[in-house]
Design a protein around this motif. Structure first.
Motif, PDB file in Angstrom:
ATOM      1  N   VAL A  80       0.833  -1.203   0.000  1.00 39.95           N
ATOM      2  CA  VAL A  80       0.000   0.000   0.000  1.00 39.95           C
ATOM      3  C   VAL A  80       0.871   1.258   0.000  1.00 39.95           C
ATOM      4  O   VAL A  80       0.551   2.251  -0.665  1.00 39.95           O
ATOM      5  N   TRP A  82       1.951   1.850  -3.501  1.00 38.54           N
ATOM      6  CA  TRP A  82       0.797   2.347  -4.247  1.00 38.54           C
ATOM      7  C   TRP A  82       0.621   3.844  -3.989  1.00 38.54           C
ATOM      8  O   TRP A  82       0.464   4.664  -4.897  1.00 38.54           O
ATOM      9  N   PHE A  83       0.715   4.216  -2.688  1.00 35.81           N
ATOM     10  CA  PHE A  83       0.544   5.607  -2.281  1.00 35.81           C
ATOM     11  C   PHE A  83       1.681   6.474  -2.817  1.00 35.81           C
ATOM     12  O   PHE A  83       1.470   7.602  -3.262  1.00 35.81           O
ATOM     13  N   TRP A 117       3.473   6.191  -5.404  1.00 37.40           N
ATOM     14  CA  TRP A 117       3.591   6.273  -6.856  1.00 37.40           C
ATOM     15  C   TRP A 117       3.555   7.733  -7.317  1.00 37.40           C
ATOM     16  O   TRP A 117       4.321   8.163  -8.179  1.00 37.40           O
ATOM     17  N   TYR A 172      -6.579   7.788  -6.575  1.00 36.79           N
ATOM     18  CA  TYR A 172      -6.000   6.490  -6.220  1.00 36.79           C
ATOM     19  C   TYR A 172      -5.192   6.587  -4.935  1.00 36.79           C
ATOM     20  O   TYR A 172      -5.094   5.627  -4.183  1.00 36.79           O
ATOM     21  N   ARG A 173      -4.621   7.795  -4.665  1.00 36.04           N
ATOM     22  CA  ARG A 173      -3.837   7.916  -3.431  1.00 36.04           C
ATOM     23  C   ARG A 173      -4.763   7.898  -2.228  1.00 36.04           C
ATOM     24  O   ARG A 173      -4.490   7.241  -1.219  1.00 36.04           O
ATOM     25  N   SER A 222      -5.844   4.332  -1.719  1.00 33.59           N
ATOM     26  CA  SER A 222      -4.855   3.449  -1.104  1.00 33.59           C
ATOM     27  C   SER A 222      -4.886   3.588   0.408  1.00 33.59           C
ATOM     28  O   SER A 222      -4.868   2.590   1.136  1.00 33.59           O
TER      29      SER A 222
END
Lengths: 106, 498
Positions: free
Chosen positions: B94, B97-98, B100, B462-463, B466
């Motif tokens: 995660v 993901w964050f 990115w 998306y952030r 996440s």
């Protein structure tokens, strides 16, 4: 007093001096040197343990000797990292002590 | 003997190592992709190790080069290791993901140091933690601890500001003192018992002056790294100054690495009667950490510092398991409730705290500050983030059905079973204090303000998603109570049980 006891006492003195220096000295570079002093004491202690293994008829216990090499490499890298951080801190223009200035609104 | 699942353990170490090297060699443009490919594979590996463990009911063992300890080195995964492996992979996934958005820069920008280092250090932290969880001798664990420090310290000062460099240097000095004390204790144990292998030590160690000296040295060293009160001074500036994704890793996972070693030491290596005496001291420090950490957190004005002090308090809960486990064993019962409670607290705090730090990072990047008194209107702007922060807070407070609730319920009932009501009182008071600072933040964010006055800085969906996903995971973690409970008991070395 056997030589093993003597070495053991030396190791203890080195560790004690190092811990004292690490706690008391305000300067980061001196703290790093004090850490190395503790490290030397611990490695001497390793050697003493290896020599005690010789009581069973061997020239010396090989395991602590193998460990001490790894330990020295780790301590060397740690020192390098600490000194690199200190240089960066100096280059960034901050005061070289470890005490924070009053936390501003950053 | 190497068990059939043993090669999985080697894979769990080689995968992060390969990812770290590949990320470094391929450079900034490819590094995020390398990490993003490696993490799902790591998740599958962790699940495979857990499945193998549950099917066989025994610990996974791999002897390197087929050499038997004490000459050879063994990797070993029991239930505790498998649970922590899985948690680490989930949280790191995660975080990647964050991150990115923060650290994946457009390809035409000049090569920057900060993003590349982040994507190299993330698999480095992963590698070090996996080594801590799988290694089965005290010296390999020392090397793993140092790897963890070397990966974590640069994360603190990624931004290179003088105050973060100072925080990183202070962290490094605490950690170095900690690891050298640990090493001294490990050598003492070797000098007395002639082995460093945990499985062999657990059958040989008996109380005595040298064992006590080694135990105290190793524990104090590990406590300095875990930032248990009163050795917590390095933690708040280091964790609050790092970028959000890095703070999440440091606060959620890195401190758990050295805590895991404390569990290994007291539950597996040292005999139960020593824990009966030392457990009260460990938990006493833990209780002080809960009270002091929460009290200082209540007085913070900046969100990230509040969360960092809350970590100091939550670390205290982890240490309450020791006298409870010892007490249960002393009454002839299984120590499973206390150990499961402690482990669940570690997992719950890891997921909740990572979510909260990342939520604070999003709030900071939207508002440009994280002053708690000026948080009005954030809930309009970032509803998912504020929900994630609140759910993480609920897990810290310990409301059902969060993982924190299950953990505290298990620890509370163990405290009452063994008649140690004072630890139960500390837990309840700590929970109330946690509730008050989580509540004071959430209440401020949901005050409505004129939308015109809010900054228009948009955060990618998306952030936010996440962060919310991790917070929901933490919130629903208490449901593991529905699963068979014995995961942490699988493959435990028998030294504690009567």
């Amino acid at each position: 007093m056997t030589s093993i006891t003597l070495f053991g006492l030396c190791a203890a003195v080195l560790i004690g001096l190092g811990v004292y220096g690490l706690i008391v000295n305000p300067q980061p570079l001196r703290k790093i040197l004090a850490f190395n002093l503790i490290g030397s004491g611990v490695f001497l202690f390793f050697g003493m343990i290896a020599r005690r293994g010789a009581a069973s008829g061997l020239g010396g216990d090989p395991v602590p000797q193998a460990l001490v090499i790894t330990g020295i490499v780790v301590a060397f890298s740690a020192t390098a990292l600490a000194v690199a951080l200190l240089l960066r801190l100096d280059a960034a223009g901050g005061p070289s002590g470890l005490d924070d200035a009053v936390d501003g609104e950053s | 003997m190497t068990t059939s699942g043993g090669p999985l353990l080697v894979a769990a170490l080689l995968l992060p190592l390969a990812a770290m090297l590949a990320a470094f060699v391929l450079g900034r443009a490819q590094a995020p992709r390398v990490v993003a490919c490696a993490l799902p594979v790591g998740l599958l590996l962790a699940l495979a190790i857990l499945a193998d463990l549950l099917c066989s009911g025994e610990a996974l063992v791999y002897l390197l080069g087929a050499w038997q300890p004490p000459l050879g080195i063994a990797l070993r995964a029991d239930g505790l290791s498998a649970a922590m492996l899985l948690t680490t992979t989930v949280v790191l996934g995660v975080v990647a993901w964050f991150a990115w958005g923060d650290f994946a820069q457009p390809a035409n920008a000049p090569e920057a140091r900060q993003p590349l280092m982040f994507w190299v250090l993330l698999p480095a932290v992963w590698l070090a933690l996996n080594t801590v969880f799988l290694a089965n001798d005290l010296f390999t664990l020392y090397v793993a601890l140092e790897l963890l420090t070397f990966a974590a310290v640069p994360l603190v000062c990624l931004e290179g500001r003088p105050e973060t460099l100072r925080a990183a240097l202070r962290y490094l000095l605490f950690a170095l003192l900690g690891s050298v004390l640990y090493l001294l204790g490990a050598v003492l144990l070797y000098g007395v018992y002639g082995t460093l292998d945990i499985a062999q030590l657990s059958t040989r160690v008996h109380p005595g002056v040298a064992t006590w000296a080694a135990a105290v040295l190793m524990t104090v060293g590990l406590l300095a790294k875990t930032a248990l009160f009163p050795l917590h001074l390095w933690l708040p500036p280091a964790h609050a100054g790092a970028p959000a994704a890095a703070s999440a890793m440091l606060s959620a996972l890195v401190v758990k690495g050295s805590f895991f070693l404390v569990i290994r030491l007291w539950l597996d290596v040292l005999p139960g009667e020593m824990m009966l005496e030392a457990g009260q001291w460990l938990a006493g420090l833990g209780a002080a950490a809960i009270l002091v950490g929460n009290l200082v957190a209540l007085r913070q004005r900046r969100l990230k510092l509040l969360i960092a002090y809350s970590t100091v308090a939550q670390i205290g809960y982890l240490f309450l398991m020791f006298p409870l486990a010892a007490g249960l064993v002393g009454m002839g019962l299984s120590d499973a409730p206390a150990v499961t409670g402690g482990l669940l607290q570690a997992v719950s705090h890891a997921t909740a705290k990572a979510a909260m730090f990342m939520a604070a990072g999003l709030i900071y990047s939207t508002l440009g500050h994280d002053r708690i008194e000026d948080l009005q209107g954030v809930a309009q702007q970032l509803p998912m983030t504020v929900l994630a922060f609140a759910l993480g807070g609920v897990a810290l407070v310990g409301l059902p059905p969060s993982g924190g609730f299950m953990a505290k319920w298990l620890l509370l009932s163990a405290a009452l079973t063994t008649g140690q009501w004072w630890w139960a009182a500390v837990m309840v008071i700590g929970g109330l204090m946690t509730a008050s600072y989580v509540f004071s933040v959430v209440v401020r964010t949901i005050v409505a303000v004129d939308p015109e006055k809010m900054p228009k800085m948009a955060v990618p969906r998306y952030r936010e998603a996440s962060v919310l996903a991790l917070a929901i995971f933490s919130f629903l973690l208490g449901c593991v109570a529905l699963l068979p409970f014995e995961v942490v008991q699988v493959g435990r070395l028998g030294s504690v049980l009567p």
